[in-house]
Design a protein around this motif. Structure first.
Motif, mmCIF file in Angstrom:
data_model
loop_
_atom_site.group_PDB
_atom_site.id
_atom_site.type_symbol
_atom_site.label_atom_id
_atom_site.label_comp_id
_atom_site.label_asym_id
_atom_site.label_seq_id
_atom_site.Cartn_x
_atom_site.Cartn_y
_atom_site.Cartn_z
ATOM 1 N N ASN A 93 0.773 -1.236 0.000
ATOM 2 C CA ASN A 93 0.000 0.000 0.000
ATOM 3 C C ASN A 93 0.809 1.294 0.000
ATOM 4 N N SER A 94 2.096 1.246 -0.269
ATOM 5 C CA SER A 94 2.831 2.506 -0.280
ATOM 6 C C SER A 94 3.695 2.638 -1.531
ATOM 7 N N ILE A 95 3.550 1.661 -2.433
ATOM 8 C CA ILE A 95 4.425 1.659 -3.606
ATOM 9 C C ILE A 95 3.797 2.510 -4.701
ATOM 10 N N ASP A 96 4.582 3.407 -5.304
ATOM 11 C CA ASP A 96 3.968 4.184 -6.385
ATOM 12 C C ASP A 96 4.564 3.921 -7.757
ATOM 13 N N LEU A 97 5.692 3.241 -7.801
ATOM 14 C CA LEU A 97 6.218 2.874 -9.119
ATOM 15 C C LEU A 97 6.702 1.431 -9.041
ATOM 16 N N VAL A 98 6.266 0.615 -10.003
ATOM 17 C CA VAL A 98 6.742 -0.766 -10.063
ATOM 18 C C VAL A 98 7.489 -0.944 -11.370
ATOM 19 N N MET A 99 8.656 -1.568 -11.273
ATOM 20 C CA MET A 99 9.411 -1.854 -12.495
ATOM 21 C C MET A 99 9.651 -3.359 -12.583
ATOM 22 N N MET A 100 9.522 -3.872 -13.792
ATOM 23 C CA MET A 100 9.804 -5.297 -14.033
ATOM 24 C C MET A 100 10.519 -5.408 -15.364
ATOM 25 N N GLY A 101 11.066 -6.580 -15.620
ATOM 26 C CA GLY A 101 11.548 -6.847 -16.963
ATOM 27 C C GLY A 101 10.348 -7.142 -17.835
ATOM 28 N N ARG A 102 10.503 -7.014 -19.142
ATOM 29 C CA ARG A 102 9.338 -7.252 -19.990
ATOM 30 C C ARG A 102 9.099 -8.736 -20.256
ATOM 31 N N GLN A 103 10.134 -9.555 -20.014
ATOM 32 C CA GLN A 103 10.002 -10.973 -20.387
ATOM 33 C C GLN A 103 11.023 -11.809 -19.636
ATOM 34 N N ASN A 104 10.626 -12.970 -19.160
ATOM 35 C CA ASN A 104 11.619 -13.857 -18.532
ATOM 36 C C ASN A 104 12.120 -14.849 -19.579
ATOM 37 N N SER A 105 13.413 -15.173 -19.485
ATOM 38 C CA SER A 105 14.039 -15.868 -20.601
ATOM 39 C C SER A 105 13.753 -17.374 -20.615
ATOM 40 N N VAL A 106 13.095 -17.920 -19.597
ATOM 41 C CA VAL A 106 12.724 -19.334 -19.652
ATOM 42 C C VAL A 106 11.343 -19.479 -20.297
ATOM 43 N N GLY A 107 10.369 -18.786 -19.737
ATOM 44 C CA GLY A 107 8.998 -18.900 -20.258
ATOM 45 C C GLY A 107 8.766 -18.082 -21.520
ATOM 46 N N ASP A 108 9.589 -17.054 -21.729
ATOM 47 C CA ASP A 108 9.365 -16.131 -22.862
ATOM 48 C C ASP A 108 7.904 -15.653 -22.883
ATOM 49 N N ASN A 109 7.303 -15.488 -21.700
ATOM 50 C CA ASN A 109 5.871 -15.164 -21.664
ATOM 51 C C ASN A 109 5.559 -13.732 -22.088
ATOM 52 N N ALA A 110 6.345 -12.786 -21.589
ATOM 53 C CA ALA A 110 6.086 -11.354 -21.806
ATOM 54 C C ALA A 110 4.674 -10.977 -21.348
ATOM 55 N N LYS A 111 4.260 -11.473 -20.178
ATOM 56 C CA LYS A 111 2.900 -11.219 -19.704
ATOM 57 C C LYS A 111 2.817 -10.641 -18.302
ATOM 58 N N THR A 112 3.747 -11.013 -17.422
ATOM 59 C CA THR A 112 3.591 -10.682 -16.000
ATOM 60 C C THR A 112 3.357 -9.188 -15.714
ATOM 61 N N PRO A 113 4.189 -8.281 -16.249
ATOM 62 C CA PRO A 113 3.951 -6.867 -15.916
ATOM 63 C C PRO A 113 2.584 -6.377 -16.411
ATOM 64 N N LEU A 114 2.189 -6.856 -17.586
ATOM 65 C CA LEU A 114 0.918 -6.407 -18.168
ATOM 66 C C LEU A 114 -0.253 -6.903 -17.326
ATOM 67 N N LEU A 115 -0.179 -8.167 -16.881
ATOM 68 C CA LEU A 115 -1.263 -8.727 -16.070
ATOM 69 C C LEU A 115 -1.292 -8.101 -14.679
ATOM 70 N N THR A 116 -0.106 -7.820 -14.145
ATOM 71 C CA THR A 116 -0.053 -7.177 -12.821
ATOM 72 C C THR A 116 -0.739 -5.814 -12.895
ATOM 73 N N ALA A 117 -0.440 -5.057 -13.945
ATOM 74 C CA ALA A 117 -1.069 -3.742 -14.118
ATOM 75 C C ALA A 117 -2.582 -3.883 -14.260
ATOM 76 N N GLU A 118 -3.014 -4.893 -14.987
ATOM 77 C CA GLU A 118 -4.457 -5.106 -15.169
ATOM 78 C C GLU A 118 -5.116 -5.437 -13.830
ATOM 79 N N LEU A 119 -4.472 -6.264 -13.023
ATOM 80 C CA LEU A 119 -5.045 -6.619 -11.719
ATOM 81 C C LEU A 119 -5.164 -5.388 -10.825
ATOM 82 N N LEU A 120 -4.106 -4.587 -10.819
ATOM 83 C CA LEU A 120 -4.090 -3.407 -9.946
ATOM 84 C C LEU A 120 -4.901 -2.243 -10.520
#
Ligand SMILES: Cc1cc2nc3c(=O)[nH]c(=O)nc-3n(C[C@H](O)[C@H](O)[C@H](O)COP(=O)(O)OP(=O)(O)OC[C@H]3O[C@@H](n4cnc5c(N)ncnc54)[C@H](O)[C@@H]3O)c2cc1C
Ligand SMILES: Nc1ncnc2c1ncn2[C@@H]1O[C@H](COP(=O)(O)O)[C@@H](O)[C@H]1O
Lengths: 273, 325
Positions: free
Chosen positions: A118-145
């Motif tokens: 409840n006190s974080i105002d900026l979140v940074m992540m990589g765009r993609q992890n090199s095992v799953g090659d998903n490129a989804k986590t940051p986008l889904l996290t933003a959608e959830l929040l």
């Protein structure tokens, strides 16, 4: 300003030679013996956040940095190293599960952590992890929040009013945005963002301090987000064969090899252009 | 299966988005014929001549002030929430791969980025895409509708099968949609050399083994002397030796020249998928074990500088011969 950077530790896949790729029955590759690194895009995110905190200090804004990973105890070393580099807090969400192909689950855990903190105002992540090659986590996290999100970020600064200036790459070119927090940034190919090296003294100072660890089950108890069912299941893996002729031009020195390359091949190919 | 294609008509890459989706559709069986393409665009003068390239005859043109992912998502979710299609296809560019994931997130569907092929089953779909940094291909089952897929960037373009057919166009004007509340300012700097590498017929690609910015600049001179476009691998751009616009690979340009001279690169799949559509690949590397050596048509095991010096000398000599003859 409180900045959270999420990172994943991955096997250094560049170090695996062609013959090292062995797939087991559960569609997994044996990577236990490969050197572990911070996922390349996450390394950039971690370094950009350090740069941001220095730049913020320059304009008189206080920025605190937090690093978060969902992993087993083996990730503690990396977390301590980040503290030695200037991260005030380094948190591990305990999990021995293989989450490389489950960005929905990872995003739910990260979003829950952010929501509860409840006190974080900026979140940074990589765009993609090199095992799953998903490129989804940051986008889904933003959608959830329900936070805005900027993808392919290459640089970030802050001004005295707490407004972030974010540079990113898009299909039409480079975009610079001024954004009010909260915001989530997915870091892409950011030049000059190899992670700096901590001093030995700083490493020693941090080595004895324990890493803050959270339990996934406990975290989920307080989650406002439904368990996200991805609906995506990895069935199997196969090796991609990219081999071509691989003809090696032999010769006793560079001049001879270049001569064969030019006269027997390149000259003709270039003449066809 | 009822599907829709979602394209970004504000992007200079609109034609290649269309070509990639057309190629993908041509390889995918049992999709509905009555499909629709939704295009977000902002410049009618640029859009009009491109309409004939769109993948489906049914078109919905949504005019917006500018392409901002937050706004487009909001509009798309609004447009589709009451009656979503079962499958949404997005191109594999930056905008498409972002939208696919966030749109699925909003509608409670399942998404996959960089899809190479698709098979329909009764209650689910099966897709393949690169994993393990491109070393492997993974096969995935997707169960939750709508299925939102962005295509692999490596899918090569193809002309439209329906190019001659008339389009049935439906239009909306959403230019009034306000900028998202968090966004105070937005400045776009259009890349100068957009598409240069993609269109080049001869490309020299330099990797980490070039070792310095000075060597990159020398390479630039040599490439222009050879009449080649110059591209680089990720470490070269990350070290700031070359601008990011020169990056080749999954996260950069996907090139398809007649000749690609790949020097001082190891040939990791993330890089190689950027050059694998080249007709001829020549590797210059000091390490005979490097992956690029096996994956090239031709390889010279030597210092790239020595080989390039000799090559330019040979070309110079050829030019001189032609001149005197
Ligand atoms: C999600 C993700 C996406 C990525 N996307 C991309 C991408 O789009 N593009 C990309 O390039 N990388 C990408 N990468 C990085 C990629 O995995 C590799 O790390 C990178 O391509 C390696 O670059 P390189 O071959 O130049 O360097 P290295 O692997 O270090 O290879 C250098 C080569 O130079 C040779 N060499 C050294 N000196 C000489 C000399 N004098 N003469 C001849 N040869 C010499 C060496 O033998 C070696 O083979 C990505 C990584 C991740 C995790
Ligand atoms: N286990 C994890 N712990 C923390 N962050 C993660 C984890 N997995 C993925 N991420 C973050 O999400 C990004 C994108 O991952 P992915 O969507 O899996 O390709 C990574 O670059 C990380 O920043």
């Amino acid at each position: 300003m409180n900045v959270l950077v999420c990172f994943k530790i991955v096997p250094d896949l560049d170090r695996l030679s062609i013959d090292d790729w062995m797939i087991d029955n559960c569609a997994r590759v044996e990577t236990r013996f490969v050197n572990k690194i911070i996922n390349p895009y996450d390394e950039s995110a971690l370094e950009l956040a350090l740069k941001l905190s220095e730049q913020a200090r320059g304009v008189g804004v206080a920025v605190t940095l937090q690093a978060l990973t969902i992993a087993g105890g083996w990730a503690n070393l990396a977390l301590k190293k980040l503290r030695a580099l200037g991260y005030q807090e380094a948190v591990r969400i305990e999990s021995e599960e293989e989450l490389s192909f489950d960005p929905e689950k990872v995003a739910t855990l990260i979003a829950t952590y952010i929501h509860n903190t409840n006190s974080i105002d900026l979140v940074m992540m990589g765009r993609q992890n090199s095992v799953g090659d998903n490129a989804k986590t940051p986008l889904l996290t933003a959608e959830l929040l329900k936070w805005p999100c900027i993808n392919q970020v290459t640089a970030v600064e802050i001004d005295t009013a707490g407004i972030y200036q974010v540079t990113s790459i898009a299909d039409e070119g480079v975009i610079t945005r001024k954004v009010k927090p909260p915001c989530l940034l997915a870091v892409g190919n950011a030049p000059f963002s190899y992670l700096r090296v901590p001093t030995l003294k700083a490493i020693k100072e941090q080595a004895a301090q324990p890493v803050k660890t959270l339990d996934t089950a406990e975290l989920r108890l307080f989650s406002p987000f439904l368990p996200l069912i991805s609906g995506v299941e990895l069935l199997d893996l196969k090796i991609v064969n990219r081999k071509r002729a691989g003809t090696i031009i032999e010769g006793k020195n560079a001049a001879e090899k270049a001569g064969i390359l030019y006269h027997s091949y390149l000259k003709g190919w270039l003449a066809d252009l | 299966m009822r599907y829709k294609v979602v394209l970004n008509g504000c992007s200079p890459g609109f034609s290649s988005q269309c070509r990639a989706v057309n190629a993908f559709l041509a390889d995918t069986a049992a999709l509905d014929t009555e499909a629709q393409t939704i295009v977000f665009y902002n410049n009618p003068a640029l859009m009009q001549p491109l309409i004939k390239e769109t993948p489906t005859t049914l078109l919905h043109l949504v005019k917006i002030a500018e392409y901002e992912a937050e706004t487009v998502l909001l509009l798309l979710a609004e447009l589709e929430s009451s009656n979503p299609a079962e499958l949404y296809l997005f191109p594999g560019d930056y905008a498409g791969s972002e939208l696919a994931v966030r749109f699925a997130g909003r509608l409670g569907g399942s998404s996959l980025v960089g899809v190479e092929n698709l098979r329909l089953e009764s209650d689910h779909i099966i897709c393949a895409k690169p994993v393990y940094n491109g070393h492997l291909q993974g096969t995935f089952k997707l169960r939750k509708r709508p299925f939102c897929l962005s295509l692999a960037r490596s899918i090569s373009g193809r002309g439209n099968n329906q190019a001659s057919e008339k389009r049935n166009v439906n239009k909306s004007d959403c230019t009034d949609e306000p900028l998202p509340a968090h966004l105070m300012e937005r400045l776009v700097e259009t890349a100068e050399s957009l598409g240069e590498l993609e269109e080049a017929r001869f490309v020299v690609a330099g990797g980490r083994g070039i070792n310095s910015k000075v060597n990159y600049m020398k390479l630039q001179q040599i490439a222009s002397y050879l009449g080649a476009a110059l591209g680089v691998s990720r470490p070269v751009a990350m070290n700031g030796w070359a601008p990011l616009a020169k990056l080749i690979g999954v996260s950069g340009a996907i090139i398809s020249p007649e000749v690609c001279l790949a020097l001082a690169v190891s040939g990791s799949p993330a890089f190689f998928s950027g050059i694998e559509r080249s007709k001829h690949i020549i590797a210059l590397n000091i390490d005979p074990q490097a992956a690029i050596v096996k994956n090239a048509d031709l390889a010279v095991i030597d210092d790239y500088k020595a080989i390039l010096t000799e090559l330019t000398r040979l070309i110079e000599k050829d030019k001189t011969v032609k001149w005197s003859g």
